[in-house]
Design a protein around this motif. Structure first.
Motif, PDB file in Angstrom:
ATOM      1  N   ASP A  52      44.952 -85.093 -10.086  1.00 21.46           N
ATOM      2  CA  ASP A  52      45.758 -86.315 -10.141  1.00 21.46           C
ATOM      3  C   ASP A  52      47.226 -85.991 -10.402  1.00 21.46           C
ATOM      4  O   ASP A  52      48.124 -86.570  -9.789  1.00 21.46           O
ATOM      5  CB  ASP A  52      45.239 -87.275 -11.212  1.00 21.46           C
ATOM      6  CG  ASP A  52      43.933 -87.940 -10.816  1.00 21.46           C
ATOM      7  OD1 ASP A  52      43.595 -87.957  -9.609  1.00 21.46           O
ATOM      8  OD2 ASP A  52      43.235 -88.448 -11.718  1.00 21.46           O
ATOM      9  N   ALA A  53      47.474 -85.053 -11.297  1.00 20.89           N
ATOM     10  CA  ALA A  53      48.852 -84.638 -11.581  1.00 20.89           C
ATOM     11  C   ALA A  53      49.457 -83.939 -10.356  1.00 20.89           C
ATOM     12  O   ALA A  53      50.656 -84.082 -10.087  1.00 20.89           O
ATOM     13  CB  ALA A  53      48.893 -83.723 -12.799  1.00 20.89           C
ATOM     14  N   ALA A  59      53.614 -86.611  -4.511  1.00 20.65           N
ATOM     15  CA  ALA A  59      54.175 -87.930  -4.187  1.00 20.65           C
ATOM     16  C   ALA A  59      55.622 -88.029  -4.661  1.00 20.65           C
ATOM     17  O   ALA A  59      56.480 -88.565  -3.946  1.00 20.65           O
ATOM     18  CB  ALA A  59      53.324 -89.034  -4.804  1.00 20.65           C
ATOM     19  N   THR A  60      55.909 -87.519  -5.843  1.00 16.47           N
ATOM     20  CA  THR A  60      57.276 -87.547  -6.364  1.00 16.47           C
ATOM     21  C   THR A  60      58.214 -86.741  -5.474  1.00 16.47           C
ATOM     22  O   THR A  60      59.302 -87.205  -5.114  1.00 16.47           O
ATOM     23  CB  THR A  60      57.322 -87.017  -7.809  1.00 16.47           C
ATOM     24  OG1 THR A  60      56.498 -87.852  -8.624  1.00 16.47           O
ATOM     25  CG2 THR A  60      58.734 -86.992  -8.359  1.00 16.47           C
ATOM     26  N   ALA A  61      57.797 -85.545  -5.105  1.00 11.58           N
ATOM     27  CA  ALA A  61      58.621 -84.702  -4.226  1.00 11.58           C
ATOM     28  C   ALA A  61      58.825 -85.379  -2.869  1.00 11.58           C
ATOM     29  O   ALA A  61      59.918 -85.310  -2.289  1.00 11.58           O
ATOM     30  CB  ALA A  61      57.982 -83.332  -4.059  1.00 11.58           C
ATOM     31  N   THR A 100      50.156 -95.295  -2.453  1.00 12.85           N
ATOM     32  CA  THR A 100      48.965 -95.177  -3.294  1.00 12.85           C
ATOM     33  C   THR A 100      49.396 -95.163  -4.754  1.00 12.85           C
ATOM     34  O   THR A 100      50.580 -95.052  -5.064  1.00 12.85           O
ATOM     35  CB  THR A 100      48.181 -93.885  -2.988  1.00 12.85           C
ATOM     36  OG1 THR A 100      48.947 -92.756  -3.434  1.00 12.85           O
ATOM     37  CG2 THR A 100      47.856 -93.756  -1.499  1.00 12.85           C
ATOM     38  N   ALA A 101      48.415 -95.215  -5.624  1.00  8.12           N
ATOM     39  CA  ALA A 101      48.694 -95.183  -7.061  1.00  8.12           C
ATOM     40  C   ALA A 101      49.272 -93.839  -7.505  1.00  8.12           C
ATOM     41  O   ALA A 101      49.851 -93.749  -8.593  1.00  8.12           O
ATOM     42  CB  ALA A 101      47.415 -95.481  -7.838  1.00  8.12           C
ATOM     43  N   ALA A 102      49.168 -92.813  -6.680  1.00  6.20           N
ATOM     44  CA  ALA A 102      49.700 -91.496  -7.051  1.00  6.20           C
ATOM     45  C   ALA A 102      51.224 -91.487  -7.095  1.00  6.20           C
ATOM     46  O   ALA A 102      51.819 -90.656  -7.781  1.00  6.20           O
ATOM     47  CB  ALA A 102      49.215 -90.428  -6.075  1.00  6.20           C
ATOM     48  N   ALA A 103      51.854 -92.384  -6.373  1.00  9.53           N
ATOM     49  CA  ALA A 103      53.319 -92.407  -6.309  1.00  9.53           C
ATOM     50  C   ALA A 103      53.873 -93.079  -7.573  1.00  9.53           C
ATOM     51  O   ALA A 103      53.630 -94.258  -7.809  1.00  9.53           O
ATOM     52  CB  ALA A 103      53.785 -93.154  -5.074  1.00  9.53           C
ATOM     53  N   PRO A 104      54.631 -92.336  -8.362  1.00  9.46           N
ATOM     54  CA  PRO A 104      55.165 -92.909  -9.601  1.00  9.46           C
ATOM     55  C   PRO A 104      56.258 -93.941  -9.329  1.00  9.46           C
ATOM     56  O   PRO A 104      57.058 -93.793  -8.404  1.00  9.46           O
ATOM     57  CB  PRO A 104      55.725 -91.705 -10.359  1.00  9.46           C
ATOM     58  CG  PRO A 104      55.677 -90.554  -9.455  1.00  9.46           C
ATOM     59  CD  PRO A 104      54.944 -90.931  -8.222  1.00  9.46           C
ATOM     60  N   ALA A 111      63.793 -94.297  -4.256  1.00 10.11           N
ATOM     61  CA  ALA A 111      63.726 -94.389  -2.801  1.00 10.11           C
ATOM     62  C   ALA A 111      64.128 -95.772  -2.301  1.00 10.11           C
ATOM     63  O   ALA A 111      64.669 -95.900  -1.198  1.00 10.11           O
ATOM     64  CB  ALA A 111      62.324 -94.039  -2.311  1.00 10.11           C
ATOM     65  N   SER A 112      63.922 -96.783  -3.089  1.00  7.33           N
ATOM     66  CA  SER A 112      64.255 -98.146  -2.647  1.00  7.33           C
ATOM     67  C   SER A 112      65.731 -98.493  -2.837  1.00  7.33           C
ATOM     68  O   SER A 112      66.226 -99.437  -2.222  1.00  7.33           O
ATOM     69  CB  SER A 112      63.392 -99.164  -3.393  1.00  7.33           C
ATOM     70  OG  SER A 112      63.748 -99.211  -4.763  1.00  7.33           O
TER      71      SER A 112
END
Length: 175
Positions: A52-53, A59-61, A100-104, A111-112
């Motif tokens: 998960d980490a 996802a962060t990268a 997904t939920a993986a994206a913090p 990004a927005s």
């Protein structure tokens, strides 16, 4: 004497991004990443707590990569749309992972920011969030369908994307 470092978090995340694109989310395993960076899987746990980490780090990268592309694209929404589409085509699995939920949340906020800024320029700060949501929902839906091969009626999909973007811009600027 301490053991030498055999890998870094950056190398692990880069390997994770490569595996995500080549093998999809199911292929992004601790074992596969360990093989890719040249260590045994238990060595990864010094840097990454669990899968998960690992997904969160990837996802962060990916979100940070998207942010850099959007920042470099310019201030207008059409340029941002093209950069968004280019990212989705270059990294389709990472693009999907961002939803997904993986994206913090903090990475998604970064990004927005370019889209929110461009929308504020178009419609004013009072409605920037609504305009950004409209743009993002349309572009993301279009790209998800495009990546899935769902546009099967013929025609040029890139032209359809540009047409849709021009209609979104027209609607936002006349509102």
């Amino acid at each position: 004497m301490p053991t030498p470092e055999r890998t870094s978090l950056d190398a692990i995340v880069a390997a994770g991004r490569e595996l995500l694109e080549s093998s999809g989310p199911a292929g992004l395993t601790m074992q596969a990443v360990a093989q890719r960076v040249g260590v045994r899987a238990p060595s990864l746990y010094k840097r990454i707590r669990d899968r998960d980490a690992l997904l969160t780090a990837v996802a962060t990268a990916s979100a940070d990569d998207l942010t850099r592309r959007l920042d470099a694209a310019g201030d207008d929404l059409a340029s941002l749309a093209r950069a968004y589409r280019d990212f989705a085509h270059a990294h389709p699995e990472a693009f999907r992972l961002l939803f997904t939920a993986a994206a913090p949340e903090d990475a998604l906020h970064r990004a927005s920011a370019p889209v929110l800024h461009a929308c504020a320029d178009l419609v004013g700060s009072e409605h920037a969030l609504e305009a950004a949501r409209l743009f993002t929902a349309w572009a993301t839906g279009f790209l998800q369908m495009e990546l899935a091969g769902a546009f099967r009626l013929g025609g040029d999909v890139a032209e359809a994307f540009d047409y849709g973007m021009s209609r979104i811009l027209a609607g936002l600027t006349t509102a």
